[in-house]
Design an enzyme around this catalytic site. Structure first.
Site, PDB file in Angstrom:
ATOM      1  CE  LYS A  83      -3.952   1.864   2.652  1.00 38.04           C
ATOM      2  NZ  LYS A  83      -4.790   1.618   3.856  1.00 38.04           N
ATOM      3  CB  SER A 158      -7.923   3.640   3.112  1.00 40.44           C
ATOM      4  OG  SER A 158      -7.073   3.032   4.090  1.00 40.44           O
ATOM      5  CB  SER A 182      -8.337   0.700   6.005  1.00 40.51           C
ATOM      6  OG  SER A 182      -9.006   1.930   6.154  1.00 40.51           O
TER       7      SER A 182
END
Length: 478
Positions: A83, A158, A182
């Site tokens: 990420k 996210s 997330s």
């Protein structure tokens, strides 16, 4: 089945076995994954950076190590993605924000360094909701991430890019972060598995924070077995921990008669199709001889409010210097949240933390004697990208609140939680099941998750393949 077909459907454990037996080269695997990304990644917008040359260099070194008979790590030759808020050497990290677009942060998080030492090949950085401050993955400087099951639906956020690239079969393992769901939100929305470790169990050094009271980093993959391999590789600790983790995982996987607490009460309402899939998932545990125990939870509305107060205040504290200099570079939704956090008083923040302590003590008593807690990951399947509000169970709320209201419970309590695919809703989009474990019980929790997946096939389904596999909503296979 050809080697190409095997590679496309393989998870981490299968790929490492093929590489160790010499049936698949790390370079061959990396080249195939890079070719697939080049041809297919645009439809989901899962990546912000793909490091072709760096990945091939790492793969060549992996093949040389195997040829020389050198010791191999548990992820030897496996391509992964990280990420964009986790620092990764050679690949700048900007948290998918225009704030850092012209000067991405450099360095490497210890958890990424450990993954490399385990043999993983870092191939790409994944798209995300800017600064990890959103549950849809629409708010990114690089544009929204699209759900592989339906390009008009959100991935959830996210860590939406990490979920999308795994769900679409582009990579077998990706790293996400989780402050209010997330990892688990996009895992559920995209039909894969993902685990949030307990708070503080994987250190946050080199991970751009959202709210330090709740932040956690963890792996996302198709199966719980692959989550175990990924989490073990990124875990801080001494030699011998891997053997202990493996023993915990296998012992839990082999257990048949469990006591599973099913969370009930206000705040756990779902749309009817999600409720049916969740009930069918619980039946799988029942058929294994497990006892399902209703666990009433009071005060979920207060939990949600306190979680928000703490997160808002901590996020705004971290971003205060950047907001002072570069506020106009933030996405409007994130800027609005950061402004809201500036209004949380010290009294409100401390009261929320005080409530958190009391609630967690009571929650621990509710968990006594239970092997895990079960709840739906999300109350609905992935909403459309175009929608900002959603209706279910007789009420209307924002998509952001609908996505986070249940997942935030595991962050609020600091407990490990794993989301697993458990069926499909009426529109053909995936449904997720969450299991919450005990403090320090990440690998036992993954063993329980793997046992569920031993009896089901939801985790093996990919976009476009579900009906071909002959699976129908609510069914399971032994």
């Amino acid at each position: 089945m050809s080697i190409a077909e095997t590679i496309d459907g393989a998870g981490v454990a299968q790929l490492t076995a093929l590489i160790r037996r010499g049936e698949l080269g790390a370079v061959e695997l990396a080249e195939r994954r890079l070719a697939d990304i080049e041809g297919r990644a645009a439809r989901t917008n899962a990546f912000v950076t793909v490091d072709r040359e760096g990945a091939l260099a790492q793969a060549r070194e992996a093949d040389r190590a195997l040829a020389r008979g050198l010791p191999l790590g548990p992820l030897h030759g496996v391509p992964i993605a990280v990420k964009d808020n986790v620092l990764t050497a050679g690949l700048g990290s900007s948290a998918a924000s225009a704030v850092l677009a012209d000067a991405p942060l450099q360095g490497e998080a210890p958890l990424v360094a450990r993954l490399r030492r385990a043999g993983a090949i870092v191939l790409a950085k994944t798209n995300m909701h800017e600064w990890a401050y959103g549950a849809t993955n629409k708010g990114s400087h690089h544009g929204p991430t699209r759900n592989p099951w339906d390009p008009l639906a959100i991935t959830g956020g996210s860590s939406g890019g990490s979920a999308a690239c795994v769900a679409d079969g582009l990579l077998p393992l990706a790293i996400g972060t989780d402050t209010g769901g997330s990892i688990r939100i996009p895992a559920a929305a995209c039909g894969i598995s993902g685990i949030k470790p307990g708070t503080g169990r994987v250190e946050g050094e080199g991970v751009l924070p959202l709210a330090w009271s709740f932040d956690a980093a963890g792996p996302m993959a198709r199966s719980a077995e692959d989550l175990w391999l990924g989490l073990d590789a990124m875990w801080p600790g001494a030699a011998g921990d891997s053997s202990r983790h493996a023993a915990q995982f296998r012992e839990a996987r082999g257990r048949a008669r469990l006591r599973i607490g099913v969370l009930v009460g206000e705040g756990f309402e779902t749309a009817s199709d999600v409720g049916r899939a969740f009930e069918a998932a619980l039946e799988v545990f029942g058929q294994r001889g497990s006892e399902l125990v209703p666990v009433p939870v009071r005060g979920m509305a207060a939990v949600f409010a306190a979680w928000k107060a703490i997160m808002y205040a901590e996020a705004s504290t971290f971003h205060r210097p950047l907001m002072h200099d570069r506020a106009r570079h933030y996405a409007p939704d994130v800027r609005a949240l950061l402004h809201a956090g500036e209004s949380v008083s010290a009294v409100d923040y401390l009261a929320a933390q005080q409530f958190r302590g009391a609630f967690c003590a009571a929650f621990a008593r509710d968990m006594a004697g239970l092997d895990a807690l079960a709840l739906p990951t999300l109350p609905v399947t992935a909403p459309p990208l175009a929608e900002s509000r959603i209706e279910f169970a007789g009420r209307t709320t924002t998509v952001q609140d609908a996505m986070t209201a249940m997942p935030c419970l595991a962050n609020f309590t600091g407990l490990p939680a794993v989301s697993l695919p458990c069926g499909f809703g009426d529109t053909g989009l995936p449904v997720g099941l969450t299991l919450i474990g005990h403090p320090g019980g990440e690998f036992a929790l993954l063993g329980l998750a793997a046992a569920f997946q031993d009896d089901t096939a939801w985790h093996a389904m990919r976009p476009g393949h579900a009906m071909a596999m002959g699976q129908e909503e609510g069914t399971h296979v032994r």
